[in-house]
Enzyme design. Sequence first.
Site, mmCIF file in Angstrom:
data_model
loop_
_atom_site.group_PDB
_atom_site.id
_atom_site.type_symbol
_atom_site.label_atom_id
_atom_site.label_comp_id
_atom_site.label_asym_id
_atom_site.label_seq_id
_atom_site.Cartn_x
_atom_site.Cartn_y
_atom_site.Cartn_z
ATOM 1 N N LYS A 112 16.938 3.781 -21.166
ATOM 2 C CA LYS A 112 16.996 3.978 -19.846
ATOM 3 C C LYS A 112 16.129 2.926 -19.118
ATOM 4 C CE LYS A 112 17.680 9.101 -19.616
ATOM 5 N NZ LYS A 112 17.274 10.151 -19.313
ATOM 6 N N ARG A 128 16.780 12.910 -27.868
ATOM 7 C CA ARG A 128 18.306 12.562 -27.371
ATOM 8 C C ARG A 128 18.382 11.087 -27.311
ATOM 9 N NH1 ARG A 128 21.138 11.894 -22.802
ATOM 10 N NH2 ARG A 128 23.519 12.470 -22.862
#
Length: 282
Positions: free
Chosen positions: A228, A262
């Site tokens: 991210k 995740r």
Amino acid sequence: MKNSLNHTINLAGRLIDLSTPKVMGILNITPDSFYDGSRYLKEEDIEKRILQLINDGADFIDIGGCSTRPGSYSPSPEEEWSRISLGLKLLSAISPGFPASVDTFRSEITIKAVELYGPVIINDISGGNLDKKMWDTVAELKVPYVLSHMRGAPENMDSFCEYKDVVSEVITELSWKLNELFRKGVCDVIIDPGFGFAKTIDQNFKILAELQEFIKMDQPLLVGVSRKSMIYKTLGISPQDSLCGTVALDTVALMKGANILRVHDVKESVEIVKLVNIMNSV
């Protein structure tokens, strides 16, 4: 920090023990996810990705048909379902009954997924904000639910990043929703602080630094920081070059008590789970 809480979730009558951290592999059946290494649309490519995730040691596969990157717009329910249903059908053909998660904020997709595949984890990045029927749906279907924190919607969530104390406010908002879910009869809830969703980069790092505070909610904790912007923008690199940064932050998350990672890169995540488990057992 070792997470000593003995969390389990009930998936299709099978109790999954989360006291040993698990890895959730990402399968994005979308053309516009922020990381181009996770975009799969052709059936052959989806099959290869499923096999890779399983062979690399994923405990769950999270199937999404709708990009939720900042500024993204959602496809129609029909388009989202066509993508997710293809992923579920291929997963069922390759490994029947493999623990699956469906990344959707739509209750109608939730119903169809359970009808097609059987009980799945529902990973709702909106925390119930975008479909008011979602909580009643997961309660009726009796499926595990990932309660994520987000303000606004993907197309405008960057406008909702004002917090006096991001950690306490996120926990307060999640705690209210958790109580509502329990009141409705949802038994298996997994908490996701929502890294990157209505938070600045500094706020993301603040949440990670104080991640142990979320353990006080007494629910399994999912962390999704894989590749991210808090990694690649901070380091001045691209999502493609963010594996090392992901491994570093996921290691921190495990040490602070995360139950599920995740991730895009399952093999590396399985390895750090093993190493951190050994360290915690010494």
